[in-house]
Motif scaffolding. Structure first.
Motif, PDB file in Angstrom:
ATOM      1  N   ALA A   1       0.846  -1.184   0.000  1.00  0.00           N
ATOM      2  CA  ALA A   1       0.000   0.000   0.000  1.00  0.00           C
ATOM      3  C   ALA A   1       0.886   1.240   0.000  1.00  0.00           C
ATOM      4  O   ALA A   1       1.931   1.257   0.660  1.00  0.00           O
ATOM      5  N   VAL A   2       0.470   2.235  -0.762  1.00  0.00           N
ATOM      6  CA  VAL A   2       1.158   3.521  -0.774  1.00  0.00           C
ATOM      7  C   VAL A   2       0.095   4.609  -0.686  1.00  0.00           C
ATOM      8  O   VAL A   2      -1.029   4.440  -1.162  1.00  0.00           O
ATOM      9  N   SER A   3       0.453   5.715  -0.049  1.00  0.00           N
ATOM     10  CA  SER A   3      -0.460   6.849   0.004  1.00  0.00           C
ATOM     11  C   SER A   3       0.339   8.128   0.196  1.00  0.00           C
ATOM     12  O   SER A   3       1.480   8.095   0.654  1.00  0.00           O
ATOM     13  N   THR A   4      -0.284   9.218  -0.163  1.00  0.00           N
ATOM     14  CA  THR A   4       0.318  10.522   0.007  1.00  0.00           C
ATOM     15  C   THR A   4      -0.795  11.521   0.295  1.00  0.00           C
ATOM     16  O   THR A   4      -1.955  11.265  -0.018  1.00  0.00           O
ATOM     17  N   THR A   5      -0.447  12.627   0.897  1.00  0.00           N
ATOM     18  CA  THR A   5      -1.458  13.607   1.308  1.00  0.00           C
ATOM     19  C   THR A   5      -1.077  15.008   0.838  1.00  0.00           C
ATOM     20  O   THR A   5       0.089  15.283   0.538  1.00  0.00           O
ATOM     21  N   VAL A   6      -2.084  15.859   0.799  1.00  0.00           N
ATOM     22  CA  VAL A   6      -1.873  17.270   0.506  1.00  0.00           C
ATOM     23  C   VAL A   6      -2.975  18.050   1.212  1.00  0.00           C
ATOM     24  O   VAL A   6      -4.103  17.572   1.327  1.00  0.00           O
ATOM     25  N   ASP A   7      -2.635  19.224   1.704  1.00  0.00           N
ATOM     26  CA  ASP A   7      -3.629  20.121   2.283  1.00  0.00           C
ATOM     27  C   ASP A   7      -3.938  21.203   1.256  1.00  0.00           C
ATOM     28  O   ASP A   7      -3.022  21.838   0.709  1.00  0.00           O
ATOM     29  N   ILE A   8      -5.214  21.387   0.981  1.00  0.00           N
ATOM     30  CA  ILE A   8      -5.671  22.356  -0.008  1.00  0.00           C
ATOM     31  C   ILE A   8      -6.458  23.438   0.720  1.00  0.00           C
ATOM     32  O   ILE A   8      -7.344  23.129   1.519  1.00  0.00           O
ATOM     33  N   ASP A   9      -6.141  24.680   0.408  1.00  0.00           N
ATOM     34  CA  ASP A   9      -6.753  25.817   1.102  1.00  0.00           C
ATOM     35  C   ASP A   9      -8.112  26.186   0.515  1.00  0.00           C
ATOM     36  O   ASP A   9      -8.369  27.353   0.178  1.00  0.00           O
ATOM     37  N   ARG A  10      -8.970  25.199   0.414  1.00  0.00           N
ATOM     38  CA  ARG A  10     -10.334  25.398  -0.056  1.00  0.00           C
ATOM     39  C   ARG A  10     -11.217  24.322   0.557  1.00  0.00           C
ATOM     40  O   ARG A  10     -10.744  23.256   0.931  1.00  0.00           O
ATOM     41  N   PRO A  11     -12.524  24.590   0.657  1.00  0.00           N
ATOM     42  CA  PRO A  11     -13.447  23.607   1.231  1.00  0.00           C
ATOM     43  C   PRO A  11     -13.507  22.315   0.394  1.00  0.00           C
ATOM     44  O   PRO A  11     -13.252  22.319  -0.813  1.00  0.00           O
ATOM     45  N   ALA A  12     -13.884  21.233   1.053  1.00  0.00           N
ATOM     46  CA  ALA A  12     -13.950  19.918   0.404  1.00  0.00           C
ATOM     47  C   ALA A  12     -14.858  19.923  -0.821  1.00  0.00           C
ATOM     48  O   ALA A  12     -14.569  19.242  -1.812  1.00  0.00           O
ATOM     49  N   ALA A  13     -15.938  20.686  -0.799  1.00  0.00           N
ATOM     50  CA  ALA A  13     -16.847  20.719  -1.954  1.00  0.00           C
ATOM     51  C   ALA A  13     -16.134  21.226  -3.203  1.00  0.00           C
ATOM     52  O   ALA A  13     -16.384  20.733  -4.311  1.00  0.00           O
ATOM     53  N   GLU A  14     -15.244  22.195  -3.046  1.00  0.00           N
ATOM     54  CA  GLU A  14     -14.497  22.719  -4.190  1.00  0.00           C
ATOM     55  C   GLU A  14     -13.458  21.719  -4.682  1.00  0.00           C
ATOM     56  O   GLU A  14     -13.252  21.567  -5.887  1.00  0.00           O
ATOM     57  N   VAL A  15     -12.815  21.023  -3.764  1.00  0.00           N
ATOM     58  CA  VAL A  15     -11.848  19.986  -4.142  1.00  0.00           C
ATOM     59  C   VAL A  15     -12.581  18.866  -4.879  1.00  0.00           C
ATOM     60  O   VAL A  15     -12.142  18.403  -5.936  1.00  0.00           O
ATOM     61  N   TRP A  16     -13.702  18.442  -4.320  1.00  0.00           N
ATOM     62  CA  TRP A  16     -14.486  17.361  -4.919  1.00  0.00           C
ATOM     63  C   TRP A  16     -14.917  17.721  -6.342  1.00  0.00           C
ATOM     64  O   TRP A  16     -14.839  16.895  -7.258  1.00  0.00           O
ATOM     65  N   ALA A  17     -15.360  18.952  -6.540  1.00  0.00           N
ATOM     66  CA  ALA A  17     -15.829  19.380  -7.858  1.00  0.00           C
ATOM     67  C   ALA A  17     -14.741  19.230  -8.916  1.00  0.00           C
ATOM     68  O   ALA A  17     -15.009  18.783 -10.034  1.00  0.00           O
ATOM     69  N   VAL A  18     -13.514  19.576  -8.577  1.00  0.00           N
ATOM     70  CA  VAL A  18     -12.405  19.436  -9.521  1.00  0.00           C
ATOM     71  C   VAL A  18     -12.047  17.956  -9.696  1.00  0.00           C
ATOM     72  O   VAL A  18     -11.809  17.489 -10.811  1.00  0.00           O
ATOM     73  N   LEU A  19     -12.029  17.215  -8.615  1.00  0.00           N
ATOM     74  CA  LEU A  19     -11.656  15.804  -8.656  1.00  0.00           C
ATOM     75  C   LEU A  19     -12.575  14.987  -9.558  1.00  0.00           C
ATOM     76  O   LEU A  19     -12.119  14.096 -10.270  1.00  0.00           O
ATOM     77  N   ILE A  20     -13.849  15.283  -9.555  1.00  0.00           N
ATOM     78  CA  ILE A  20     -14.788  14.475 -10.351  1.00  0.00           C
ATOM     79  C   ILE A  20     -15.098  15.079 -11.718  1.00  0.00           C
ATOM     80  O   ILE A  20     -15.846  14.499 -12.498  1.00  0.00           O
ATOM     81  N   ASP A  21     -14.528  16.241 -12.035  1.00  0.00           N
ATOM     82  CA  ASP A  21     -14.744  16.879 -13.340  1.00  0.00           C
ATOM     83  C   ASP A  21     -13.785  16.279 -14.367  1.00  0.00           C
ATOM     84  O   ASP A  21     -12.740  16.850 -14.681  1.00  0.00           O
TER      85      ASP A  21
END
Length: 160
Positions: free
Chosen positions: A12-32
């Motif tokens: 298993a591998v994983s990595t993280t990042v903190d984004i200075d925006r609400p989850a709804a905005e991150v989600w919108a880009v991720l699924i577009d």
């Protein structure tokens, strides 16, 4: 498969990042998927509907090796929280890929984790590929952060 063999054939591998925006905005880009060619360094084209049980198609350009097309099955779509997919070569190799989004800074920011669990008899032979996937995830996360924060900043600048 015994417990010891199962452990030997799982990575298993994983990595993280903190984004200075609400989850709804991150989600919108991720699924577009239509927007991926504009920002995603590894996935040049993505197609399909994010509906559990369905397959989606990704045209990938990994850090090592030739471009590939993968067709994972959608497992979990929890808007603003989790996206989970599974791809496999039955009996030989399988991978479960995920994104989790967790609110930080009272919901203004988002902690994104991207990872994959690889399972199968050939996993012990895939050291370079698995190491490259971590690099790919890090690049994807950095690009996702830039995209989300840039789009949000551009929207804030637009006149009302």
């Amino acid at each position: 498969m015994t417990g010891r063999l199962r452990a030997w054939c799982t990575r298993a591998v994983s990595t993280t990042v903190d984004i200075d925006r609400p989850a709804a905005e991150v989600w919108a880009v991720l699924i577009d998927f239509g927007g991926y060619p504009e920002w995603n360094p590894q996935i040049r084209r993505a197609e399909g509907e994010l509906v559990p049980g369905r397959r989606v198609t990704f045209h990938m350009h990994p850090p090592i090796g030739p471009p590939i097309r993968i067709r994972p099955r959608v497992l979990i779509v929890d808007p603003g929280h989790e996206l989970r997919l599974r791809g496999s070569l039955p009996g030989v190799f399988g991978g479960e890929h995920w994104f989790t989004l967790e609110p930080i800074d009272d919901g203004y920011g988002t902690h994104v984790t991207q990872g994959e669990t690889y399972r199968g008899l050939i996993v012990p032979l895939l050291g370079r590929v698995i190491a490259a996937s971590l690099i790919s995830f890090q690049r994807h996360n950095a690009a996702l952060k830039r995209r989300v924060e840039t789009i949000s900043t551009d929207r804030q600048r637009e006149p009302s």
